[in-house]
Design a protein around this motif. Structure first.
Motif, PDB file in Angstrom:
ATOM      1  N   LEU A 171       0.854  -1.186   0.000  1.00  0.00           N
ATOM      2  CA  LEU A 171       0.000   0.000   0.000  1.00  0.00           C
ATOM      3  C   LEU A 171       0.890   1.235   0.000  1.00  0.00           C
ATOM      4  CD1 LEU A 171      -2.784   1.368   0.244  1.00  0.00           C
ATOM      5  CD2 LEU A 171      -2.543   1.177   2.734  1.00  0.00           C
ATOM      6  N   GLN A 172       0.822   2.033  -1.073  1.00  0.00           N
ATOM      7  CA  GLN A 172       1.695   3.195  -1.228  1.00  0.00           C
ATOM      8  C   GLN A 172       0.891   4.491  -1.101  1.00  0.00           C
ATOM      9  OE1 GLN A 172       4.744   2.581  -4.509  1.00  0.00           O
ATOM     10  NE2 GLN A 172       3.292   0.968  -5.036  1.00  0.00           N
ATOM     11  N   THR A 173       1.289   5.329  -0.169  1.00  0.00           N
ATOM     12  CA  THR A 173       0.575   6.580   0.086  1.00  0.00           C
ATOM     13  C   THR A 173       1.576   7.729   0.246  1.00  0.00           C
ATOM     14  OG1 THR A 173       0.579   6.153   2.474  1.00  0.00           O
ATOM     15  CG2 THR A 173      -1.349   5.406   1.230  1.00  0.00           C
ATOM     16  N   TYR A 174       1.045   8.949   0.274  1.00  0.00           N
ATOM     17  CA  TYR A 174       1.888  10.115   0.512  1.00  0.00           C
ATOM     18  C   TYR A 174       1.155  11.087   1.420  1.00  0.00           C
ATOM     19  CZ  TYR A 174      -1.016  12.917  -2.631  1.00  0.00           C
ATOM     20  OH  TYR A 174      -2.070  13.583  -3.196  1.00  0.00           O
TER      21      TYR A 174
ATOM     22  N   LYS B 189       3.245  -1.365   4.010  1.00  0.00           N
ATOM     23  CA  LYS B 189       2.818  -0.010   3.658  1.00  0.00           C
ATOM     24  C   LYS B 189       4.022   0.893   3.508  1.00  0.00           C
ATOM     25  CE  LYS B 189       0.137   0.596   7.216  1.00  0.00           C
ATOM     26  NZ  LYS B 189      -0.776   1.259   8.166  1.00  0.00           N
TER      27      LYS B 189
ATOM     28  N   ILE C  51       4.867   5.092   3.137  1.00  0.00           N
ATOM     29  CA  ILE C  51       4.335   6.449   3.267  1.00  0.00           C
ATOM     30  C   ILE C  51       5.453   7.432   2.931  1.00  0.00           C
ATOM     31  CG2 ILE C  51       3.108   8.072   4.755  1.00  0.00           C
ATOM     32  CD1 ILE C  51       2.598   5.656   6.654  1.00  0.00           C
TER      33      ILE C  51
ATOM     34  N   LEU D 272       0.009   7.478  -6.384  1.00  0.00           N
ATOM     35  CA  LEU D 272      -0.007   7.199  -4.959  1.00  0.00           C
ATOM     36  C   LEU D 272      -1.247   7.815  -4.326  1.00  0.00           C
ATOM     37  CD1 LEU D 272       2.943   6.490  -5.637  1.00  0.00           C
ATOM     38  CD2 LEU D 272       3.611   7.509  -3.461  1.00  0.00           C
ATOM     39  N   GLU D 273      -1.787   7.128  -3.337  1.00  0.00           N
ATOM     40  CA  GLU D 273      -2.966   7.616  -2.640  1.00  0.00           C
ATOM     41  C   GLU D 273      -2.568   8.561  -1.511  1.00  0.00           C
ATOM     42  OE1 GLU D 273      -5.223   4.316  -1.237  1.00  0.00           O
ATOM     43  OE2 GLU D 273      -5.104   3.217  -3.131  1.00  0.00           O
ATOM     44  N   ALA D 274      -3.464   9.486  -1.178  1.00  0.00           N
ATOM     45  CA  ALA D 274      -3.218  10.385  -0.044  1.00  0.00           C
ATOM     46  C   ALA D 274      -3.420   9.599   1.252  1.00  0.00           C
ATOM     47  CB  ALA D 274      -4.157  11.580  -0.093  1.00  0.00           C
ATOM     48  N   TYR D 275      -2.493   9.789   2.185  1.00  0.00           N
ATOM     49  CA  TYR D 275      -2.586   9.109   3.481  1.00  0.00           C
ATOM     50  C   TYR D 275      -3.668   9.788   4.306  1.00  0.00           C
ATOM     51  CZ  TYR D 275      -0.909   6.867   7.788  1.00  0.00           C
ATOM     52  OH  TYR D 275      -0.805   6.120   8.932  1.00  0.00           O
TER      53      TYR D 275
END
Length: 476
Positions: A254-257, A377, A379, A401-404
């Motif tokens: 799971l990749q977020t920023y 994950k 971040i 990438l999805e927003a955290y």
């Protein structure tokens, strides 16, 4: 390297041209793994002692790179393997080499070149674990430690030598009785990293010092121009095993920023660490200075932070990795020295405090988690200065990438004062440590100067005594 619940595959026969030679474009026969749930280590042709060793290490079934590379390697073919990080490349070359060693036990049977000291140790440990049932002996040759104990290890004539290129060259030039004239296998692991670190000239020298009649295996996460050139000069009609042909991350990651102002990067990091509290986490930074500062600041705040970077001794680097593996919920604050090759299968999360300037380094960093079929994950902290870097990364990995979603500006602002105090205290600690090192250096310099002065005085006394000695001899 870990090989457990990863999906399995069996390699089809190499693809050749009509005249029976390998495809000229690739300079090799290419194997593209096809999924086969029935593939086992036994079905790949491995002997029972090695199959038993895999069971003892809880390797349930071969990973795609292992299933594709082991059969042609057992046939004596040169191998060039391309696979994503965490795919089990070490066992893919170690198992066939150990099987050949079982049938033809000789000292200095194989040399493995690795780009980093930590990876060299890790490869040696993997060889020893997989070869425990056949009595394999390994030696590790790396910089940062004394050469004499390594020379002693070489005098015991190990089967496998795992080395960084520079230290191997040092021993070939300076260790009496050590040569690789009988070498049967050469492995270059993380070949793209070897060449990025400018080991190319040393590798050229080493290739001239080892037999031409050998088997060579070259493994890399990426096929760069330099790797392709090295392949053409060092491998003979190799089988190309390509599990992954493009830069990508695994589906279980799971990749977020988090978009945040640069002024509150430290409070943002602390808030993220509280949201992943209890998870084994690596925090990647760009510089040694930031790794040291953040480690001290996090410790001041009560976090179990462990530093890992190129400015600490080799023993401390290995100790840091061991502590991180052993302590649940530990936090490793690291530069890119930890981004590739290290086998840490139970990393739950990766936080990019600094985005890497090279998009491919992002893939290697986040590849420390979600290994061997596990979830993980990643971040990334993105400031107003990092938006372009984020866009490049998204372009390379082929996804947005999805927003955290577990943080708010108010929560971060509440931490700002406390975190600021911890950072200021860390800065003072760093200055004090630097002062002690400077004083220690001055003390050692004074000792050296004192010794030189004493030697000069001794020389003066000897010179002054020479006329008296000559007169005394004349009288006799």
């Amino acid at each position: 390297m870990s090989s457990s619940e990863a999906s399995s595959s069996r390699a089809p026969s190499p693809v050749t041209s009509q005249n029976g030679t390998a495809d000229a474009q690739a300079d090799s026969a290419t194997i593209a793994p096809v999924a086969d749930p029935n593939v086992t280590f036994s079905s790949l042709g491995l002997i029972e002692p090695l199959v038993d060793a895999c069971k003892q290490l809880n390797f349930k079934r071969p990973t795609p790179i292992q299933a594709a590379a082991i059969p042609p390697a057992l046939e004596g073919k040169d191998i060039i393997g391309l696979a994503e990080t965490g795919s089990g490349k070490t066992a893919a070359f170690a198992l066939p080499i150990l099987q050949k060693l079982w049938h033809d036990p000789k000292p200095f049977f194989c040399v493995v070149l690795a780009p980093t000291r930590e990876l060299a140790y890790q490869i040696s440990q993997q060889f020893e674990a997989l070869g425990s049932t056949i009595g394999v002996r390994c030696a590790v040759l790396i910089g940062g430690v004394k050469m004499v104990p390594q020379a002693v290890a070489l005098s015991k004539r190990p089967h496998i030598v795992v080395a960084t290129p520079g230290r191997l060259q040092d021993h070939l030039e300076n260790t009496k009785g050590f040569s690789l004239r009988g070498l049967k296998y050469l492995v270059m692991d993380e070949a793209d990293r070897l060449l990025d670190l400018d080991f190319g000239p040393i590798i050229d020298t080493l290739l001239k010092a080892i037999p031409r009649q050998r088997n060579t295996m070259l493994f890399s996460a990426t096929m760069t121009t330099k790797v392709a050139k090295l392949q053409r000069t060092s491998l003979r009609n190799p089988v190309k095993v390509e599990v992954s042909s493009k830069y990508q991350t695994v589906s279980t990651l799971l990749q977020t920023y988090v978009l945040t102002p640069a002024a509150v990067k430290e409070p943002q990091l602390v808030h993220l660490l509280t949201t992943v509290s209890g998870l084994s986490t690596i925090v990647f930074v760009r510089t040694i200075h930031d790794a040291t500062k953040l480690t001290l600041a996090l410790r001041n705040l009560g976090f179990p932070a462990i530093p890992l970077h190129g400015d600490i001794s080799q023993d401390k680097r290995l100790g840091a990795i061991s502590r991180f593996k052993a302590e649940p919920g530990a936090i490793l604050v690291a530069t890119d020295v930890a981004s590739r090759g290290l086998d840490m299968p139970k990393v739950d999360a990766v936080i990019n405090y600094d985005l890497p300037t090279n998009s491919k380094d992002y893939i290697h960093r986040v590849g420390r988690t979600a290994r061997a079929g596990r979830a993980g994950k990643a971040i990334s902290i993105v400031t107003q200065y990092d938006v372009e870097l984020l866009q490049r990364i998204e372009h390379v990995i082929g996804k947005k990438l999805e927003a955290y979603g577990e943080t708010t500006r108010e929560e971060v602002e509440m931490l700002r004062e406390r975190v600021g105090e911890a950072v200021r205290a860390a800065t003072i600690q760093m200055k004090e440590q630097e002062g002690k090192r400077t004083q220690g250096g001055r003390g050692r310099k004074r000792q050296r100067e004192g010794k030189r002065e004493q030697l000069d005085r001794d020389d003066d006394e000897v010179e002054a005594g020479m006329p008296r000695l000559k007169k005394a001899r004349a009288r006799r």
